[in-house]
Design a protein around this motif. Structure first.
Motif, short mmCIF file in Angstrom:
data_model
loop_
_atom_site.label_atom_id
_atom_site.label_comp_id
_atom_site.label_asym_id
_atom_site.label_seq_id
_atom_site.Cartn_x
_atom_site.Cartn_y
_atom_site.Cartn_z
N MET A 1 0.85 -1.17 0.00
CA MET A 1 0.00 0.00 0.00
C MET A 1 0.90 1.23 0.00
N THR A 2 0.46 2.24 -0.73
CA THR A 2 1.17 3.51 -0.78
C THR A 2 0.20 4.63 -0.46
N VAL A 3 0.60 5.56 0.39
CA VAL A 3 -0.20 6.74 0.74
C VAL A 3 0.27 7.88 -0.16
N VAL A 4 -0.66 8.53 -0.87
CA VAL A 4 -0.32 9.64 -1.76
C VAL A 4 -1.33 10.77 -1.62
N ASP A 5 -0.91 11.97 -1.95
CA ASP A 5 -1.77 13.16 -1.96
C ASP A 5 -2.43 13.44 -0.61
N GLU A 6 -1.74 13.13 0.47
CA GLU A 6 -2.29 13.39 1.80
C GLU A 6 -2.20 14.88 2.12
N THR A 7 -3.19 15.39 2.83
CA THR A 7 -3.18 16.80 3.22
C THR A 7 -2.58 17.00 4.60
N GLY A 32 3.95 13.99 2.37
CA GLY A 32 4.86 14.14 1.25
C GLY A 32 5.87 13.01 1.07
N ASP A 33 5.91 12.06 2.00
CA ASP A 33 6.85 10.95 1.91
C ASP A 33 6.16 9.77 1.23
N ILE A 34 6.37 9.61 -0.06
CA ILE A 34 5.69 8.56 -0.83
C ILE A 34 6.61 7.36 -0.96
N LYS A 35 6.21 6.24 -0.35
CA LYS A 35 6.96 4.99 -0.49
C LYS A 35 6.02 3.82 -0.27
N GLY A 36 6.29 2.73 -0.95
CA GLY A 36 5.46 1.54 -0.83
C GLY A 36 5.70 0.82 0.48
N ASN A 37 4.67 0.14 0.96
CA ASN A 37 4.74 -0.60 2.21
C ASN A 37 4.13 -1.97 2.00
#
Length: 73
Positions: A1-7, A32-37
């Motif tokens: 899972m990757t978290v993107v575009d978080e406010t 702003g730290d985009i990395k796969g988990n």
């Protein structure tokens, strides 16, 4: 899972059933730290998965899931 575009930085809870106020998180992240988990998460009946963004009201995020396998009974 990757978290993107978080406010806002915080956490996400993944589980088999909806949980509006989880007591623990599955993944914590920095804005702003985009990395796969890599995660193994239990699914609900029918193969459903619920995600809760643990943040304050008004914040949003997008989640990207890449399913690479599953466990069968």
């Amino acid at each position: 899972m990757t978290v993107v575009d978080e406010t806002f930085a915080w956490a996400v809870f993944l589980g088999p059933d909806p949980n509006p106020s989880p007591g623990t998180s599955t993944i914590n992240f920095v804005k702003g730290d985009i990395k796969g988990n890599g995660l193994a998460v239990a699914l609900g009946s029918g193969g459903s998965l619920s995600a809760t963004y643990m943040s304050t009201t008004g914040n949003t995020t997008d989640l990207v899931f890449d399913v690479t396998g599953y466990y069968a009974p």
